[in-house]
Design an enzyme around this catalytic site. Structure first.
Site, mmCIF file in Angstrom:
data_model
loop_
_atom_site.group_PDB
_atom_site.id
_atom_site.type_symbol
_atom_site.label_atom_id
_atom_site.label_comp_id
_atom_site.label_asym_id
_atom_site.label_seq_id
_atom_site.Cartn_x
_atom_site.Cartn_y
_atom_site.Cartn_z
ATOM 1 C CG ASP A 290 49.716 -15.198 -172.744
ATOM 2 O OD1 ASP A 290 49.880 -16.293 -171.988
ATOM 3 O OD2 ASP A 290 50.732 -14.255 -172.406
ATOM 4 C CG ASP B 135 50.182 -18.457 -168.020
ATOM 5 O OD1 ASP B 135 49.809 -19.127 -167.166
ATOM 6 O OD2 ASP B 135 51.327 -17.921 -168.202
#
Length: 686
Positions: free
Chosen positions: A513, A540
């Site tokens: 992230d 991600d």
């Protein structure tokens, strides 16, 4: 490039995205700051003073309008006269019909009365819209026999439509010329008129039509209505869309030079093209590097006409596509010009055609202030956050926080009430200035009120619109290996939750992230443009609900803390009515195993089934790390029900189209360009 005969590229560079330009050069080209000591005190450090005069005031035409003939030395409009600002029909007509030269700035919407009225413009006039505010509603302009040296620029001319599509009763044009010469029609938005948008008739000549949007009309652009073969006309960088005929129709033109135009007929609409560029009668036409999308009969000619085609692109077209009749003429024998690649034309015109905020405005650029940050105490502040705190709430103009080389271990938050802020490293490399911290989602807050959560873990958090960052590194160096007992390893380096965020020449480092591209609220637009930059991560590491472009950048894949190779580049959570992530002209690489990473997965945040996550990866180079089936499901939602696609990627990680690897068609790709993502916003360094 300042000469009248070689200006197409000069004007394009002022209006198009500053893509691929080194940060220092882009900044030098666009920074125009003045002093505002009253805001920050006498120790504030301004940069150089803004330029004294707007460039549009002295712009002259290119193309055939720049050629010396008929006693007229090029086309420069009313630059030798006074500049007046008008807001009423009476004033517009007073100055447009006067015998002396004027630069007439239209500073609002002027409604024509009666509907269909065409003001009879006299020679030596510039009629220019003030930014995007200048509009003519319900009528237009007429340039009669002998009228010359007229510029009509940066206006929206619209809405004289009388309810009949192919209207034979109402000759209500946006701009009509009968026997005029040396006319420049530039950067206008012409639409929804009763007859034609532009008519060049009855021996009008030395005409240039450039950078206009022509749309929503039966007849776009007619040239001719004469047996004489005298008209010389240049038509370049115009976006003609949703028009049925005369796109343009060119009858008995001595020399018609058409280049870098975009003709678009979108499928499924009520308006369908009957033909595109038409060389009629004894016209001699040269047609270069234009882009035709979906048009029926895109290029046609009469047997008596000469039509030379070079370098055009045809996508989804059908019917007649003709050339021939002779060798034509060489436009460079009359004026200099430069061609843009035809493949670039759709994106170029979507972002650059039509009225511009930089044209017709006489106000100086808003003053800006520079605050300095230095770890060694040589600046005004020793931390970046202290400089942000010093910016007054709701600051009206640009503030630059210049951060000297060093490592700044701190978190930085730019709150929503501090817009127009730039954080810029001053070192010779983006690696010289580093903002770094190590919070993770599961890190306990010092006050004992719980953990930070994913969004709260950001090293730098941006909640203010019109934010810019350049020439620095933003890192989250949370140590996953040392914190295996911690719940929540998401560790954001940079979070944006704002609109018009421009990130240029930066490095964003992290693992899981890394880069959160969000919006201020689910119903708020949040556009981000990241270019000339590096983003690193493994899981991600580009995620969120923003409408974001990653352009000409490098996405570097990293192994996980335990040395394994597996991960996802993107995790969009896009609302159904918005665009998500566009990765364009970029490179994916990294020291990881082959076929171990997905391009992305669909994040339905909070289990929201109404979302339609989107990632498009196009014209990029993919390393062997990308899986042959590059998209993945997430949270029980199938990625195939959302919006994931590729277009013309290369490299060992690219692959052919399949049910598991959708590829855009050329027609679909034409609707997924940078300009489609950014809309009316043109990121420029400031």
């Amino acid at each position: 490039m300042s000469a009248a005969r070689s200006k197409p590229r000069h004007r394009r560079r002022r209006t198009a995205l500053l893509i691929g330009v080194p940060a220092a050069l882009a900044a030098a080209a666009t920074l125009a700051y003045g002093t505002v000591f009253g805001v920050f005190g006498d120790d504030a450090q301004p940069t150089a003073q803004a330029a004294a005069a707007p460039s549009w005031a002295t712009d002259t035409a290119d193309g055939f309008a720049s050629v010396n003939s008929r006693g007229q030395n090029g086309t420069y409009g009313g630059r030798d006269g006074k500049t007046v600002t008008v807001k009423t029909l009476a004033d517009l007509e007073k100055y447009a019909t006067a015998t002396e030269p004027y630069v007439i700035v239209v500073a609002g919407t002027i409604n024509m009365a009666p509907v269909g009225k065409e003001i009879k413009v006299a020679s030596d006039k510039t009629i220019v819209g003030s930014g995007t505010a200048g509009q003519i509603a319900g009528g237009g302009f007429f340039l009669g026999n002998g009228v010359h040296n007229v510029i009509i620029r940066n206006l929206t001319i619209r809405d004289s439509y009388q309810g009949v599509w192919n209207d034979k009763e109402h000759d209500f044009d946006a701009i009509q010329m009968d026997g005029a010469h040396h006319i420049w029609i530039d950067h206008n938005d012409l639409r929804h008129m009763a007859d034609g948008l532009i008519d060049v008739r009855k021996n009008s000549t030395n005409i240039t039509v450039s950078w206009n949007k022509l749309s929503d009309n039966n007849k776009a652009f007619g040239i001719g209505w004469t047996e004489n073969v005298v008209t010389d006309i240049t038509i370049h960088h115009n976006w003609i869309r949703e028009t049925e005929q005369r796109n343009p129709s060119t009858d008995n033109a001595a020399h018609a030079h058409l280049y870098n135009n975009f003709l678009e007929d979108t499928a499924g609409t009520a308006i369908s093209s009957s033909y595109g560029n038409y060389a009629r009668g004894k016209t001699s036409m040269v047609l270069e590097n234009s882009y035709f999308q979906g048009f029926k009969n895109p290029v046609i000619r009469d047997t008596t006409a000469t039509l030379v085609q070079r370098g055009n692109v045809f996508s989804g077209t059908s019917g007649r596509n003709e050339s021939g009749g002779g060798s034509g003429f060489d436009p460079k024998g009359y004026y200099g010009y430069s061609l843009d690649p035809a493949a670039d034309v759709p994106a170029l015109l979507k972002s650059g055609a039509g009225p511009r905020t930089s044209i017709g405005t006489t106000t100086r650029a808003a003053a800006a202030t520079t605050l300095t940050v230095a770890k060694d105490g040589s600046g005004q502040y020793s931390t970046v956050q202290a400089a942000v705190n010093a910016v007054p709430a709701n600051n009206p103009s640009r503030v630059v926080i210049a951060v000297k080389p060093g490592t700044y271990r701190e978190t930085v938050k730019v709150p929503s009430n501090k817009p127009h802020l730039t954080i810029q490293g001053t070192g010779g490399s983006r690696k010289d200035t580093v903002i770094v911290y190590n919070n993770a989602a599961g890190t306990p807050k010092p006050d004992g009120s719980g953990t930070y959560g994913t969004s709260g873990s950001a090293t730098v958090a941006v909640e203010a619109d019109d934010f810019q960052a350049r020439n620095l590194t933003i890192t989250n160096d949370f140590d996953e290996r040392a914190n295996q007992g911690l719940s929540g390893h998401q560790a954001v380096a940079l979070r944006t939750a704002a609109d018009k965020v421009f990130l240029d020449s930066i490095i964003v480092n992290g693992d899981q992230d890394t880069l959160l591209l969000d919006t201020a609220a689910k119903d708020r637009l949040g556009r981000v443009y990241l270019t000339n930059s590096y983003v690193t991560g493994n899981v991600d590491f580009v995620f969120g609900r923003a409408t974001a472009v990653i352009d000409r950048s490098i996405l570097t894949l990293k192994k996980r803390w335990d040395g394994t190779s597996a991960g996802y580049i993107t995790a969009p959570s896009t609302p159904a009515d918005r665009k998500g992530f566009l990765i364009n002209r970029s490179t994916v690489n990294g020291d990881v195993s082959a076929a171990s990473f997905f391009l992305g997965r669909n994040w339905h945040a909070g289990g929201d089934a109404s979302l339609r996550p989107q990632t498009t990866v196009r014209n990029s180079t993919l390393s062997a790390a990308i899986k042959p089936t590059p998209w993945s499901d997430m949270g029980g939602f199938s990625w195939k029900s959302d919006r994931f696609a590729e277009y013309r990627n290369t490299g060992p990680g690219a692959g052919p189209a399949s049910t598991n690897r959708p590829q855009l068609t050329d027609a679909q790709a034409a609707q997924q360009e940078v300009a489609d993502w950014l809309g009316d916003w043109t990121p420029t360094a400031s």
